[in-house]
Design an enzyme around this catalytic site. Structure first.
Site, PDB file in Angstrom:
ATOM      1  N   HIS A 158      -4.540  15.795  14.279  1.00 56.51           N
ATOM      2  CA  HIS A 158      -5.892  15.283  13.997  1.00 56.51           C
ATOM      3  C   HIS A 158      -5.961  14.598  12.625  1.00 56.51           C
ATOM      4  O   HIS A 158      -7.030  14.527  12.017  1.00 56.51           O
ATOM      5  CB  HIS A 158      -6.936  16.405  14.059  1.00 56.51           C
ATOM      6  N   SER A 279      -2.096 -10.127  -2.673  1.00 57.07           N
ATOM      7  CA  SER A 279      -3.457 -10.596  -2.440  1.00 57.07           C
ATOM      8  C   SER A 279      -3.671 -11.914  -3.177  1.00 57.07           C
ATOM      9  O   SER A 279      -3.089 -12.153  -4.228  1.00 57.07           O
ATOM     10  CB  SER A 279      -4.455  -9.553  -2.950  1.00 57.07           C
ATOM     11  N   LYS A 285      -2.275  -5.768  -5.775  1.00 54.14           N
ATOM     12  CA  LYS A 285      -2.072  -5.394  -4.374  1.00 54.14           C
ATOM     13  C   LYS A 285      -0.659  -5.678  -3.890  1.00 54.14           C
ATOM     14  O   LYS A 285      -0.032  -6.654  -4.265  1.00 54.14           O
ATOM     15  CB  LYS A 285      -3.045  -6.164  -3.479  1.00 54.14           C
TER      16      LYS A 285
END
Length: 462
Positions: A158, A279, A285
């Site tokens: 989960h 980016s 990034k």
């Protein structure tokens, strides 16, 4: 108006140019050209073998087809939309090379059984290439796993921390998925490798052909027993697209994990510059474009499977023009699966590094050892469900106190239950938690090492 086609003597005029473009498949079925030539060469040999044409004519057709092949490979033969499809294009060029004998090639054959043959020749070749790529992918998984048997990583259910596992065990789960993919394609191959050549348009032919002769020349395992089925069957294509979709499911699942692992929230891996992008406005990034693209491309393969099912669901026997739509589904799925397998293999082999210190820390900062506390009590005679409830209360109070299980004092353990002793601390260390799961197929180090031996044997790599 466009040039009149081979079949158009039945018609007063040629196709409208827009309809000709709409009807044509040459822009994509050119992919089949070498398979079409190979199938036609076998057909020419059979025509000569059975005496339908002379041996000299058969040789002229075979050699002329080979010239068409070489011209195509050298870029000298590039048919356009006027050719309608690859089959007419090859036949037209063949006739230009060998003269009127080229017009005999289509004796005892229809485009219906011809295209079915070409598609199967193409697909069985691609299946073998994909199976080899799966082996390459599995080899990389095993190579990395062998270096990380005792590297621990949080295991999840989960998407919640569940129990720590060996990183090798985690990677070998994908090895097993790939193994099923490899076996599944082998099974699909057996139904791809049946020859429809000689089924004609739908009802067979009046000529004394030998279908098994051409099947043997083309290395088919068998021939279709029913001519209607032979020209209209696309079960093999649907099965392939289903197998391709499952391969993409597996690649996409690992892609999702890599994307998570590379995030600042997980920090389990570092992406190398060779397999990441930046980016346009955020200089900090480093984006996981490869797994994101694989995850995205999965949808287009699913779409092709759905398209084939919809194409087939309402078709009466036998051949219908709808079946022209099968090729783009097949070709694009083949290309997508192959590209994604290649990219993911490179990404794992060269494009990421596991952050071992971060992983070592990650498996110590949660309650993933709670089950082992319950197992500890159960091994000492406490019924498991009772032990489960005891540990649940311990976790609840520990969370409230801002502690982990490893932080509890021995006196606290013994207040919880007298069965606890000093060895509880060893029992709940992440390494012991993993090592203790030594059941067959489990994450215990002994089991993982044996699984690696088995994996190497399975793929034939030492």
């Amino acid at each position: 108006m466009t040039e009149k086609q081979t079949w158009s003597q039945r018609f007063e005029s040629a196709l409208h140019p827009a309809i000709a473009r709409f009807n044509a498949s040459i822009s994509f079925d050119i992919e089949l050209i070498e398979y079409d030539i190979t199938g036609s060469q076998a057909h020419a040999k059979m025509l000569a073998h059975t005496g339908i044409i002379s041996r000299a004519e058969g040789e002229a057709l075979f050699n002329g087809l080979e010239q068409v092949r070489q011209e195509y490979r050298q870029g000298q033969f590039q048919p356009g939309v006027d050719a309608e499809d690859v089959h007419f294009a090859v036949e037209k060029r063949l006739t230009e090379i060998v003269g009127d004998v080229g017009k005999k090639l289509h004796t005892a054959r229809s485009r219906n059984d011809q295209v079915g043959t070409d598609t199967r020749l193409y697909l069985r070749d691609q299946i073998q290439q994909i199976r080899q790529q799966l082996r390459d992918w599995q080899t990389v998984l095993v190579d990395i796993a062998e270096k990380n048997v005792e590297t621990l990583i949080p295991g999840y259910t989960h998407l919640q921390r569940a129990q720590p596992v060996s990183l090798a065990h985690h990677l070998l789960a994908y090895f097993q998925m790939a193994q099923r993919d490899w076996e599944r394609l082998e099974d699909v191959y057996s139904r791809v490798n049946i020859s429809p050549l000689g089924c004609g348009a739908l009802a067979g032919t009046t000529f004394p052909i030998d279908r098994h002769y051409t099947a043997n020349l083309l290395h088919f395992d068998n021939v279709y027993a029913n001519s209607l089925d032979g020209v209209s069957d696309r079960d093999f294509a649907i099965e392939f697209l289903c197998a391709a979709s499952i391969i993409m499911v597996h690649l996409s699942r690992l892609s999702e994990e890599i994307i998570l692992w590379a995030s600042e929230e997980f920090r389990f891996i570092t992406l190398k510059d060779s397999c990441a992008t930046g980016s346009s406005i955020m200089p900090q990034k480093k984006n996981p474009d490869v797994p994101e693209l694989v995850r995205g491309k999965t949808g287009r393969v699913f779409g092709h499977l759905q398209a084939m099912l919809v194409i087939m669901k309402g078709l009466p026997l036998a051949y219908n023009k709808d079946l022209q739509e099968d090729k783009e589904c097949i070709f694009d799925s083949v290309n997508t699966v192959k590209a994604c397998l290649e990219a993911m293999t490179i990404l794992l082999q060269e494009g990421l590094e596991f952050r071992h210190q971060r992983l070592a820390t990650a498996v110590t900062e949660d309650f993933a050892n709670a089950t082992d506390v319950a197992d500890y009590l159960a091994a000492r005679g406490v019924p498991f469900r009772e032990a489960y409830n005891i540990v649940g209360k311990v976790v609840k109070t520990s969370i409230a106190a801002g502690k982990l299980l490893k932080d509890l004092q021995l006196e606290e353990w013994q207040q919880i239950h007298p069965a606890f002793a000093a060895d509880i601390y060893e029992a709940i260390t992440p390494r012991q938690v993993v090592a203790a799961r030594n059941s067959y197929g489990g994450t215990g180090f002994e089991q993982v090492r044996q699984a690696l031996v088995n994996a190497r044997t399975q793929i034939g790599v030492k």
